[in-house]
Design a protein around this motif. Structure first.
Motif, PDB file in Angstrom:
ATOM      1  N   VAL A  88       0.830  -1.208   0.000  1.00  0.00           N
ATOM      2  CA  VAL A  88       0.000   0.000   0.000  1.00  0.00           C
ATOM      3  C   VAL A  88       0.852   1.240   0.000  1.00  0.00           C
ATOM      4  O   VAL A  88       0.551   2.226  -0.683  1.00  0.00           O
ATOM      5  CB  VAL A  88      -0.951  -0.036   1.220  1.00  0.00           C
ATOM      6  N   ALA A  89       1.932   1.193   0.758  1.00  0.00           N
ATOM      7  CA  ALA A  89       2.808   2.366   0.800  1.00  0.00           C
ATOM      8  C   ALA A  89       3.385   2.656  -0.575  1.00  0.00           C
ATOM      9  O   ALA A  89       3.341   3.804  -1.066  1.00  0.00           O
ATOM     10  CB  ALA A  89       3.917   2.135   1.822  1.00  0.00           C
ATOM     11  N   GLY A  90       3.905   1.636  -1.190  1.00  0.00           N
ATOM     12  CA  GLY A  90       4.440   1.848  -2.525  1.00  0.00           C
ATOM     13  C   GLY A  90       3.375   2.243  -3.526  1.00  0.00           C
ATOM     14  O   GLY A  90       3.576   3.131  -4.364  1.00  0.00           O
ATOM     15  N   ALA A  91       2.234   1.597  -3.437  1.00  0.00           N
ATOM     16  CA  ALA A  91       1.151   1.921  -4.354  1.00  0.00           C
ATOM     17  C   ALA A  91       0.638   3.336  -4.134  1.00  0.00           C
ATOM     18  O   ALA A  91       0.323   4.048  -5.099  1.00  0.00           O
ATOM     19  CB  ALA A  91       0.015   0.916  -4.188  1.00  0.00           C
ATOM     20  N   ARG A  92       0.553   3.749  -2.921  1.00  0.00           N
ATOM     21  CA  ARG A  92       0.083   5.108  -2.649  1.00  0.00           C
ATOM     22  C   ARG A  92       1.080   6.126  -3.198  1.00  0.00           C
ATOM     23  O   ARG A  92       0.676   7.139  -3.758  1.00  0.00           O
ATOM     24  CB  ARG A  92      -0.124   5.305  -1.160  1.00  0.00           C
ATOM     25  N   GLY A  93       2.337   5.844  -3.042  1.00  0.00           N
ATOM     26  CA  GLY A  93       3.331   6.748  -3.607  1.00  0.00           C
ATOM     27  C   GLY A  93       3.213   6.799  -5.124  1.00  0.00           C
ATOM     28  O   GLY A  93       3.297   7.857  -5.742  1.00  0.00           O
ATOM     29  N   ILE A  94       2.976   5.634  -5.712  1.00  0.00           N
ATOM     30  CA  ILE A  94       2.795   5.618  -7.169  1.00  0.00           C
ATOM     31  C   ILE A  94       1.544   6.377  -7.556  1.00  0.00           C
ATOM     32  O   ILE A  94       1.538   7.145  -8.535  1.00  0.00           O
ATOM     33  CB  ILE A  94       2.734   4.175  -7.674  1.00  0.00           C
TER      34      ILE A  94
ATOM     35  N   ALA B 231      -0.958  10.938 -10.103  1.00  0.00           N
ATOM     36  CA  ALA B 231      -1.909  12.050 -10.045  1.00  0.00           C
ATOM     37  C   ALA B 231      -1.210  13.377 -10.300  1.00  0.00           C
ATOM     38  O   ALA B 231      -1.723  14.237 -11.036  1.00  0.00           O
ATOM     39  CB  ALA B 231      -2.607  12.080  -8.686  1.00  0.00           C
ATOM     40  N   LEU B 232      -0.053  13.555  -9.745  1.00  0.00           N
ATOM     41  CA  LEU B 232       0.693  14.779 -10.015  1.00  0.00           C
ATOM     42  C   LEU B 232       1.106  14.859 -11.484  1.00  0.00           C
ATOM     43  O   LEU B 232       1.066  15.928 -12.097  1.00  0.00           O
ATOM     44  CB  LEU B 232       1.926  14.849  -9.118  1.00  0.00           C
ATOM     45  N   GLY B 233       1.468  13.733 -12.034  1.00  0.00           N
ATOM     46  CA  GLY B 233       1.824  13.730 -13.446  1.00  0.00           C
ATOM     47  C   GLY B 233       0.641  14.053 -14.336  1.00  0.00           C
ATOM     48  O   GLY B 233       0.776  14.799 -15.317  1.00  0.00           O
ATOM     49  N   VAL B 234      -0.511  13.505 -14.006  1.00  0.00           N
ATOM     50  CA  VAL B 234      -1.709  13.814 -14.788  1.00  0.00           C
ATOM     51  C   VAL B 234      -2.046  15.298 -14.658  1.00  0.00           C
ATOM     52  O   VAL B 234      -2.412  15.957 -15.650  1.00  0.00           O
ATOM     53  CB  VAL B 234      -2.883  12.943 -14.312  1.00  0.00           C
ATOM     54  N   LEU B 235      -1.888  15.823 -13.487  1.00  0.00           N
ATOM     55  CA  LEU B 235      -2.148  17.248 -13.287  1.00  0.00           C
ATOM     56  C   LEU B 235      -1.212  18.103 -14.124  1.00  0.00           C
ATOM     57  O   LEU B 235      -1.640  19.054 -14.808  1.00  0.00           O
ATOM     58  CB  LEU B 235      -1.985  17.564 -11.801  1.00  0.00           C
ATOM     59  N   ALA B 236       0.038  17.757 -14.096  1.00  0.00           N
ATOM     60  CA  ALA B 236       1.001  18.535 -14.863  1.00  0.00           C
ATOM     61  C   ALA B 236       0.747  18.411 -16.363  1.00  0.00           C
ATOM     62  O   ALA B 236       0.780  19.400 -17.100  1.00  0.00           O
ATOM     63  CB  ALA B 236       2.426  18.083 -14.531  1.00  0.00           C
ATOM     64  N   ALA B 237       0.478  17.201 -16.817  1.00  0.00           N
ATOM     65  CA  ALA B 237       0.241  17.007 -18.247  1.00  0.00           C
ATOM     66  C   ALA B 237      -1.018  17.729 -18.704  1.00  0.00           C
ATOM     67  O   ALA B 237      -1.050  18.340 -19.779  1.00  0.00           O
ATOM     68  CB  ALA B 237       0.132  15.518 -18.554  1.00  0.00           C
ATOM     69  N   GLY B 238      -2.048  17.677 -17.897  1.00  0.00           N
ATOM     70  CA  GLY B 238      -3.274  18.375 -18.249  1.00  0.00           C
ATOM     71  C   GLY B 238      -3.103  19.876 -18.304  1.00  0.00           C
ATOM     72  O   GLY B 238      -3.596  20.541 -19.220  1.00  0.00           O
ATOM     73  N   LEU B 239      -2.360  20.401 -17.369  1.00  0.00           N
ATOM     74  CA  LEU B 239      -2.125  21.844 -17.382  1.00  0.00           C
ATOM     75  C   LEU B 239      -1.272  22.246 -18.578  1.00  0.00           C
ATOM     76  O   LEU B 239      -1.485  23.308 -19.181  1.00  0.00           O
ATOM     77  CB  LEU B 239      -1.455  22.267 -16.079  1.00  0.00           C
TER      78      LEU B 239
ATOM     79  N   GLY C 289       6.940   4.779   3.480  1.00  0.00           N
ATOM     80  CA  GLY C 289       6.931   4.186   2.149  1.00  0.00           C
ATOM     81  C   GLY C 289       6.370   5.133   1.104  1.00  0.00           C
ATOM     82  O   GLY C 289       6.891   5.236  -0.016  1.00  0.00           O
ATOM     83  N   THR C 290       5.329   5.851   1.471  1.00  0.00           N
ATOM     84  CA  THR C 290       4.731   6.792   0.524  1.00  0.00           C
ATOM     85  C   THR C 290       5.706   7.908   0.175  1.00  0.00           C
ATOM     86  O   THR C 290       5.914   8.230  -0.999  1.00  0.00           O
ATOM     87  CB  THR C 290       3.450   7.372   1.107  1.00  0.00           C
ATOM     88  N   ILE C 291       6.316   8.449   1.211  1.00  0.00           N
ATOM     89  CA  ILE C 291       7.213   9.578   0.964  1.00  0.00           C
ATOM     90  C   ILE C 291       8.458   9.128   0.230  1.00  0.00           C
ATOM     91  O   ILE C 291       8.912   9.779  -0.734  1.00  0.00           O
ATOM     92  CB  ILE C 291       7.557  10.250   2.307  1.00  0.00           C
TER      93      ILE C 291
ATOM     94  N   ALA D 267       9.897  10.186  -3.324  1.00  0.00           N
ATOM     95  CA  ALA D 267      11.256  10.713  -3.446  1.00  0.00           C
ATOM     96  C   ALA D 267      12.038   9.931  -4.488  1.00  0.00           C
ATOM     97  O   ALA D 267      12.805  10.513  -5.261  1.00  0.00           O
ATOM     98  CB  ALA D 267      11.961  10.639  -2.083  1.00  0.00           C
ATOM     99  N   TYR D 268      11.859   8.645  -4.505  1.00  0.00           N
ATOM    100  CA  TYR D 268      12.601   7.850  -5.507  1.00  0.00           C
ATOM    101  C   TYR D 268      12.156   8.215  -6.918  1.00  0.00           C
ATOM    102  O   TYR D 268      12.982   8.402  -7.805  1.00  0.00           O
ATOM    103  CB  TYR D 268      12.377   6.352  -5.247  1.00  0.00           C
ATOM    104  N   PHE D 269      10.878   8.314  -7.150  1.00  0.00           N
ATOM    105  CA  PHE D 269      10.389   8.587  -8.509  1.00  0.00           C
ATOM    106  C   PHE D 269      10.842   9.940  -9.010  1.00  0.00           C
ATOM    107  O   PHE D 269      11.446  10.069 -10.062  1.00  0.00           O
ATOM    108  CB  PHE D 269       8.857   8.528  -8.546  1.00  0.00           C
ATOM    109  N   HIS D 270      10.578  10.984  -8.264  1.00  0.00           N
ATOM    110  CA  HIS D 270      10.820  12.327  -8.789  1.00  0.00           C
ATOM    111  C   HIS D 270      12.295  12.672  -8.751  1.00  0.00           C
ATOM    112  O   HIS D 270      12.852  13.129  -9.738  1.00  0.00           O
ATOM    113  CB  HIS D 270       9.999  13.347  -8.002  1.00  0.00           C
ATOM    114  N   PHE D 271      12.908  12.449  -7.648  1.00  0.00           N
ATOM    115  CA  PHE D 271      14.307  12.834  -7.563  1.00  0.00           C
ATOM    116  C   PHE D 271      15.203  11.832  -8.246  1.00  0.00           C
ATOM    117  O   PHE D 271      16.223  12.196  -8.781  1.00  0.00           O
ATOM    118  CB  PHE D 271      14.713  13.004  -6.100  1.00  0.00           C
ATOM    119  N   GLY D 272      14.784  10.608  -8.188  1.00  0.00           N
ATOM    120  CA  GLY D 272      15.617   9.599  -8.837  1.00  0.00           C
ATOM    121  C   GLY D 272      15.639   9.784 -10.336  1.00  0.00           C
ATOM    122  O   GLY D 272      16.688   9.767 -10.976  1.00  0.00           O
ATOM    123  N   VAL D 273      14.503   9.991 -10.892  1.00  0.00           N
ATOM    124  CA  VAL D 273      14.442  10.167 -12.347  1.00  0.00           C
ATOM    125  C   VAL D 273      15.164  11.428 -12.743  1.00  0.00           C
ATOM    126  O   VAL D 273      15.898  11.482 -13.724  1.00  0.00           O
ATOM    127  CB  VAL D 273      12.968  10.214 -12.806  1.00  0.00           C
TER     128      VAL D 273
END
Lengths: 206, 233, 856
Positions: free
Chosen positions: A175-181, A186-194, B158-160, B164-170
């Motif tokens: 869940v932690a990893g999925a929530r981060g994803i 969601a942030l990417g969709v927001l940026a792309a839409g804008l 894990g969320t944070i 951090a890995y996705f945005h800063f890593g990329v």
């Protein structure tokens, strides 16, 4: 300097998006927004027809020029015409339509997904052949734990430990990893839409 | 045997043959596999065409014009004309003419995606991450508070760290010069762990789905063979 | 103003232009365009100081400062007697027959004022007409406009094959004279002058024109009118040729024909006011003079200037004028005798002019008369050594002076030949009017020296020209002392005596160099075909090239040789592994099916996930006769995994009496939804409970629109029936008519879209998910988050089997549970063994590679 057509397209995209967005906050615009949404849905149906026309034209071209694989293009075209007749006469929910749908589409797609089993298993086996790292070990462990916990092992009774472990894995690290994803997506969709609404990105062509 | 039985038998036979033809790909790519795939594509395209015709052209354009032409004219005529305009996209030479229509669709899609991402995912998930430390809810659940809190911290971390890995890593990989902060690098490495775990779970789910499809098709083959044997015998 | 016709393209141009606006050729001489038109004529006023006195004296006393003498600055030329010698010399030089065509273009120029009838030969007229471009002519506007090509050129074309070239005949008598209206202005003036209508030109009096273009007045061009200023000698009959009037009517050319034709000389002094008297006197009595350009040199009686004209001649000219020169014989040379200060006089007028002749001239005449008495005029004497005079001499005998000249002549550069055409000094003409027999001094065409001077030069070298007897007799050689004689410098062999190359006595007989010797031959015999050098056809191969060739050959040979195949690797090929894997899994499935199922207990109790329990609870607590929206968005390939769970949920919903409406954003969804609805227990199925709304395109936008206005988006079901007017739906509620949303999909993105777009509009209606195992991780945050966006999930085959167990309706999931369990077990074993084996093999391979690398 952008061409007039590019400016025209960008204006259309931006204005349509703005009306849709402002319709959330401005009630009078909600009606216009709904009308635009209805037009967009109908146009999406036409877009699907465009894709099918493009598919058929490509195979027609291949067939007319007698290129290699022209027989398969003929088979495709004949299948399309035949299914069009059957589905058109029977209807999308008719019995003949369902018969054809079940015998062809369901069978072939299911079989293709079944082939994926072998491919995935072979890929998992070859995972350690090149290099054994912490990431690959962790990945394989997680994979095996989740897989094993999805069903009881044959011949063995259900193991509570395995189930609880799977439960914890699903509810905490996964869940932690999925929530981060999800947040990142969601942030990417927001940026792309804008970017599209501001005209920076123009995926609709120039 | 009635027609329904015959039709069912014919359908089953067709399905059986197509299944075997697709399974032949395990040996190698062969004409049978290609034939089965092309038949599948043709039938899929045909069904999609009929579905669009019924749901869009017939029920959204023709029927409203027949029933109430004047009141529905503003809902029917513009999309009909725009749809015909969009058909120019099928021609390579005229493809550029359909760009305005595509731009219209893209603009609306982008706007709806923005609102959905904001209100449907971003805000709720952030709120959910914050509510992980809701002690009152923890007490109501009856779980061990320490364990609950530990889980909450792991989820938050894990969320944070995954973010951090996705945005800063990329970004770090794309940058040719310059370094990122060491603490961000440390967070990215931790996020990599959570990411690997999440991907492991995803891979297991895909494998399980494929297993289910294999089971279904082999079961179909098993049933068809037994049916044929039973019919013959 | 009158237009000017361009000489190059023949098109009319405004008179104020200096350059043709079509072909950019000059319309006027440079010296003329340098001065504005309004400026007074050259020689007028301020220019009077610049004009030589001798030239100024040529002008009529009645003429203004800006006037030109007699309409042309070349009046003095008209007094020059055409030299038959020169004409014949020209003919012989070019190896022309009388009917030669080459003269046509030259005669065409001369025939400007001539009628169609053949005119008398007049070489000077011809030259005058050709050189008339150097002088302004006020007659440029008189040309007819219908002709575009120059006269001389047309005449050349027209007269191809004509034998009789036309000549310019300025004689007013016996010639066809066009009316003044038809003739160009300048020609008309000439006619009028001949008729006595000539009036003094308005140009100021000026000296006789030189050949310098700068001295040419400009005002004569626009202001000259035929009735006013045509000099007598210039008045001539209009040419009968087509373009004759144009070419010379417009061209600013000095009319040489008029200059040299004695006949054009007005008989009266008034009519010849434009002609210097000294020049006119030379031609008085001279009928015609052969043109050097003409093929048929005709004898023309030289004219002698009248007494009145003689009186006006300067002293230096009068002596010359009185010396009547016989008409130029055939051996007249245009290259000879630039008319310096000496003009031949013929006839009776010559006697009258003898009194004023200078002494030196008289002496020369006496010498020449004795030498040339009875002889024809000296033939053309080119400056080449091997020039064969016999071809050019008309007479049988070669005069002594000419033979001396031949002996003493040496190869001269062509520059001297060019010099003959250039008027190096004022008053020079290339023509000589020395009549035959006259011992007139002839100018060597190539040296530019007069004959008499050449003779004098020859006399100084008696030992080099032993043939010179006449001049050698005049001076007796002195006896030099021996010591002085020994001091005589030894001159190079080719310095003193012109070397006469006797090896090549060939004389050119054709072409422009005809009559000359020593010309490079152009025939085949002239090119000595030398033996070409022999080149070996063998390829010169160096050692390096040989080595490279050998290397290439070796490479080609190796290419054709079969290479040994690499040994097959010990590891089986991938497709065999895949086949083995498939076989193992298939055997497991068949074994499980063979066993009949029920071997593995279905998930119960804690084995059931909480999400499934929540889903079950949600459906259980669903109000009666509630409307449930089913989102059938899974692919046909995932039928084996999801359809079992979906079927169980739908069965449960149907058992709860819910009205089901299935919609799909997937084109295949309507068929799958139909499969679901048709598989419901018929006891529970009710036709009015299940509605297939079909396909909803548009993705995110479609779902958002459906959430905002579902009736507008989907007005009819797949049967074509209006859905929203049916019970228990309320059209006013829209999407809120549905008490629950059940999303069935294998794609996490599709599930997320339904959650983001539709769920908020249906809130607080619960959202259930029937998912594939692959979508579960991504949807768990929605389920576990607070606020909870997903109320329950049924995941994969296990969830379907569990749900079927919960509702106690075994289905496809329950049937496949044993096989799934066995496959999971087999997969676990295969993956573990295979991973370990793969890791071991990889380690061994890496070890071997590292050993190989370390050994290297």
């Amino acid at each position: 300097m952008k061409s007039p057509s590019a400016i025209f397209n960008m204006t259309i995209a931006c204005s349509a998006g703005l009306v849709t967005l402002l319709g959330y906050f401005i009630p009078p615009l909600a009606g216009i927004r709904d009308v635009l949404l209805q037009w967009a849905v109908i146009l999406a149906g036409f877009a699907l027809l465009v894709g099918i026309i493009n598919l058929l034209s490509a195979h027609f071209r291949k067939l007319s020029k007698a290129k290699k694989g022209g027989f398969y293009s003929l088979v495709l075209i004949l299948s399309f015409v035949g299914s069009l007749i059957v589905f058109g006469v029977s209807g999308p929910d008719g019995s003949w339509s369902l018969l054809l749908f079940n015998s062809v589409q369901v069978s072939v797609e299911s079989t293709l997904l079944a082939l994926l089993t072998v491919v995935l298993a072979y890929a998992a086996i070859r995972l350690f052949h090149k290099e054994v790292t912490r990431a690959t070990v962790l990945f394989m462990l997680t994979f095996l734990i989740v897989l094993v916990s999805s069903a009881p092992l044959f011949g063995l009774s259900n193991t509570p430990l395995l189930s609880e472990l799977r439960e914890w894995l699903s509810s905490v690290p996964i869940v932690a990893g999925a929530r981060g994803i999800l947040i990142g997506v969601a942030l990417g969709v927001l940026a792309a839409g804008l970017r599209i609404l501001m005209g920076v990105d123009r995926p609709y062509g120039r | 045997m009635n027609l329904a039985n015959i039709s069912d038998l014919a359908g089953a036979l067709i399905g059986f043959l197509l299944t075997l033809m697709v399974f032949s790909y395990l040996i190698k790519d062969n004409p049978l596999f290609r034939l089965a795939i092309h038949i599948f594509i043709g039938v899929s395209a045909g069904y999609a065409t009929i579905t669009v015709f019924y749901n869009i052209i017939l029920y959204r354009l023709i029927s409203p014009l027949i029933q109430s032409p004047l009141s529905q004219i503003y809902l029917v005529l513009p999309p009909l004309l725009l749809g015909i305009w969009l058909l120019t996209k099928a021609s390579p030479r005229l493809s550029h003419l359909g760009s305005p229509v595509v731009a219209f669709m893209v603009g609306i899609g982008a706007a709806t995606a923005i609102t959905g991402a904001l209100s449907g995912t971003l805000f709720p998930q952030i709120e959910a991450s914050i509510n992980l430390f809701d002690l009152q809810a923890a007490r109501q659940s009856g779980n061990n508070l320490a364990f609950w809190l530990f889980n909450a911290m792991v989820v938050m971390a894990g969320t944070i760290t995954t973010l951090a890995y996705f945005h800063f890593g990329v970004r770090d990989r794309q940058e040719s010069a310059g370094r990122r902060q060491p603490w961000i690098d440390f967070l990215g490495r931790i996020g990599q762990i959570f990411l690997v775990v999440a991907l492991g779970g995803l891979f297991a789910g895909v494998y399980a789905a494929a297993l289910n499809a294999l089971i279904k098709q082999l079961t179909f083959i098993w049933d068809f063979i037994w049916m044929m044997l039973g019919t013959i015998l | 103003m009158a237009d000017i016709r361009c000489q190059m393209c023949g098109k009319l141009n405004p008179s104020n232009l200096d350059v043709c606006q079509f072909c950019q050729a000059r319309l006027r001489p440079v010296w003329e365009s340098a001065q504005p038109e309004e400026e007074p004529l050259a020689g007028s006023g301020g220019e009077g100081d610049e004009i030589p006195e001798w030239l100024r004296s040529l002008r009529s006393p009645d003429m203004g400062a800006g006037e030109t003498p007699s309409g042309s600055g070349l009046d003095w030329l008209s007094d020059v007697e055409p030299d038959e010698f020169a004409a014949d010399a020209v003919k012989n030089v070019f190896d022309l027959e009388p009917e030669e065509k080459l003269d046509d273009w030259l005669s065409g120029a001369a025939s400007l004022a001539e009628p169609e009838s053949p005119k008398a030969e007049d070489s000077f007229d011809q030259v005058r007409s050709e050189l008339s471009f150097l002088e302004e002519t006020p007659f440029s506007s008189a040309a007819p406009e219908e002709e575009e090509t120059p006269d001389w050129l047309d005449r050349f074309r027209d007269e191809q094959g004509e034998e009789t070239p036309e000549r310019m005949d300025f004689s007013p008598a016996g010639q066809e004279q066009p009316s003044p209206e038809e003739a160009p202005d300048w020609l008309a003036r000439i006619q009028e002058a001949q008729m006595g209508d000539w009036s003094p030109p308005q140009e100021p009096a000026s000296e006789p024109e030189s050949w310098s273009p700068e001295s040419q007045p400009e005002e004569t061009v626009p202001e000259f009118t035929p009735s006013e200023e045509a000099p007598g000698w210039f008045t001539e009959p209009a040419p009968a040729s087509e373009a004759g009037e144009e070419a010379f009517g417009e061209a600013e050319e000095p009319d040489f024909g008029a200059i040299f034709t004695p006949e054009t000389q007005p008989e009266s002094a008034e009519s010849q006011q434009g002609v210097p008297d000294w020049l006119a006197s030379l031609y008085s009595g001279q009928e015609e003079a052969p043109s050097p350009f003409m093929a048929e040199p005709e004898a023309a009686e030289p004219e002698t200037p009248s007494a009145a004209e003689k009186a006006e001649l300067p002293d230096w000219l009068s002596g010359v004028a009185e010396t009547s020169a016989e008409p130029a014989a055939a051996a007249g040379g245009i290259y000879t005798a630039p008319l310096e200060d000496e003009f031949p006089q013929t006839g009776a007028e010559g006697e009258a002019a003898e009194e004023s002749k200078p002494d030196w001239l008289s002496e020369l005449e006496a010498q020449g008369a004795s030498a040339l008495e009875g002889q024809s005029p000296p033939p053309f004497t080119p400056a080449f050594d091997d020039f064969n005079l016999e071809e050019f001499s008309v007479g049988e005998e070669t005069p002594d002076w000419l033979s001396k000249l031949e002996a003493s002549s040496s190869a001269q550069p062509s520059e001297e030949a060019v010099a003959a055409f250039l008027f190096e000094g004022k008053g020079e003409t290339p023509f000589t009017t020395e009549p035959p027999g006259e011992a007139l001094p002839q100018v060597d065409a190539f040296t530019g020296l007069p004959e008499w001077l050449s003779e004098v030069t020859q006399a100084e070298e008696p030992e080099e020209h032993p043939e010179e007897s006449g001049k050698a007799q005049a001076l007796a050689p002195t006896e030099l002392p021996a010591w002085l004689e020994s001091m005589r410098p030894v001159e190079p062999a080719a310095s003193a005596t012109p070397f006469k190359d006797a090896t090549d006595s060939r004389v050119e007989r054709s072409g422009p160099l005809s009559g000359l010797s020593g010309v490079l031959p152009v025939g085949a015999h002239a090119i000595r075909a030398g033996k070409p050098s022999n080149f070996s056809i063998k390829l010169q191969v160096t050692e390096e090239l040989q080595n490279r060739a050998l290397l290439l050959q070796k490479l080609m040979e190796d290419e054709s040789k079969p290479k040994p195949l690499p040994a097959p690797s010990a590891a089986p090929t991938p497709y065999l592994i895949r086949l083995g894997l498939f076989a193992v899994l298939a055997l497991a499935v068949f074994f499980a099916l063979f066993l009949g199922g029920g071997q593995i207990p279905l998930p119960v109790g804690k084995a059931i996930p909480q999400s499934l329990n929540d889903a079950y609870r949600q459906i259980t607590t669903l109000p009666d006769n509630a409307a449930v929206l089913l989102a059938v968005d899974y692919s046909p390939g995932y039928v084996g995994e999801i359809e079992g769970a979906a079927q169980a949920v739908v069965q449960h919903l149907a058992g709860r009496g819910a009205s089901l409406a299935a919609i799909s954003t997937n084109p295949s969804g309507p068929a799958l939804a139909e499969r679901l609805l048709q598989n419901i227990d018929p006891a529970l199925a009710a036709a009015n409970q299940f509605h297939n709304l079909g396909y909803l395109p548009g993705g995110t936008a479609g779902l958002f629109g459906f959430a905002q206005s579902p009736e507008a988006m989907v007005p009819f079901d797949l049967q074509g029936k209006p859905f929203w007017q049916q019970e228990p739906l309320n059209p006013q509620l829209g999407i809120r008519n549905f008490a629950m949303l059940v999303v069935m999909t294998e794609n996490a993105e599709t599930a997320r879209t339904w959650i983001e777009q539709v769920a908020p509009a249906m809130s607080p209606a619960p959202v259930l998910m029937v998912l594939s195992a692959q979508a579960e991780p991504m949807i768990l945050p929605y389920y576990q988050g607070k606020p909870q966006q997903v109320s329950g999930m049924v995941v994969g085959l296990a969830g379907g089997a569990a749900y079927e167990n919960l509702i106690n309706r075994p289905g496809d999931s329950s049937r496949a549970w044993d096989a799934f369990s066995l496959l999971v077990t087999v997969s676990l074993a295969v993956l573990l063994i295979g991973s370990l084996a793969s890791a071991a093999l990889g380690a061994i391979t890496r070890g071997k590679q590292s050993k190989v690398e370390s050994s290297v």
